[in-house]
Write a protein that holds these residues in place. Structure first.
Motif, mmCIF file in Angstrom:
data_model
loop_
_atom_site.group_PDB
_atom_site.id
_atom_site.type_symbol
_atom_site.label_atom_id
_atom_site.label_comp_id
_atom_site.label_asym_id
_atom_site.label_seq_id
_atom_site.Cartn_x
_atom_site.Cartn_y
_atom_site.Cartn_z
ATOM 1 N N ARG A 1 27.392 31.922 -99.932
ATOM 2 C CA ARG A 1 27.012 31.274 -98.683
ATOM 3 C C ARG A 1 26.331 29.952 -99.013
ATOM 4 O O ARG A 1 25.296 29.932 -99.694
ATOM 5 C CB ARG A 1 26.073 32.137 -97.836
ATOM 6 N N TYR B 1 25.710 26.451 -92.152
ATOM 7 C CA TYR B 1 26.100 27.359 -93.234
ATOM 8 C C TYR B 1 27.620 27.388 -93.400
ATOM 9 O O TYR B 1 28.368 27.119 -92.460
ATOM 10 C CB TYR B 1 25.618 28.778 -92.940
ATOM 11 N N THR C 1 19.957 23.799 -89.898
ATOM 12 C CA THR C 1 20.780 24.201 -91.027
ATOM 13 C C THR C 1 22.177 24.615 -90.563
ATOM 14 O O THR C 1 22.320 25.319 -89.569
ATOM 15 C CB THR C 1 20.124 25.367 -91.784
ATOM 16 N N SER D 1 24.435 26.435 -97.791
ATOM 17 C CA SER D 1 23.537 25.955 -96.739
ATOM 18 C C SER D 1 23.438 24.440 -96.824
ATOM 19 O O SER D 1 23.533 23.860 -97.910
ATOM 20 C CB SER D 1 22.141 26.546 -96.909
ATOM 21 N N GLN E 1 29.930 30.418 -94.946
ATOM 22 C CA GLN E 1 30.117 31.705 -95.601
ATOM 23 C C GLN E 1 31.525 31.744 -96.170
ATOM 24 O O GLN E 1 32.505 31.573 -95.436
ATOM 25 C CB GLN E 1 29.924 32.845 -94.606
#
Length: 116
Positions: A19, A80, A78, A21, A82
């Motif tokens: 993941r 992300y 933030t 960020s 994944q």
């Protein structure tokens, strides 16, 4: 000033997950769409995924659909990425990007290496 800082990359075996960020600052994060790009050695930078300002709308490149998911937390500034079922061809530097006041801002990138 606008700043984007990516993290979360590393070495992972094929089939594994990571993941990523991207923490943003210097602009009103919750009002801007965000995107992830990647660049593999010797190749052009390509779009991975885009997410709208609220997070309700997303779009992922066809080659990564079903494996990669973009999301965001506006309270944490933030975005992300994944990444599941990683393949060796996913090896690249991954960047986040935002368009603010007509200028594209990029982070420094985070390296993802998929190898056994």
């Amino acid at each position: 000033q606008v700043q984007l800082v990516e993290s979360g990359g590393g070495l992972v075996q094929p089939g594994g997950s990571l993941r990523l960020s991207c923490v943003a600052s210097g602009f009103t994060f919750s009002t801007y769409a965000m995107s992830w790009y990647r660049q593999a050695p010797g190749k052009e930078r390509e779009l991975v995924a885009v997410i709208g300002s609220s997070g309700r709308s997303t779009n992922t490149a066809d080659s990564m659909k079903g494996r990669f998911t973009i999301s965001r937390d506006n309270a944490k500034n933030t975005v992300y990425l994944q990444m599941n079922s990683l393949k060796p061809e996913d090896t690249a530097v991954y960047y986040c990007r935002v368009l603010v006041a007509g200028y594209y801002y990029w982070g420094q990138g985070t390296q993802v290496t998929v190898s056994s």
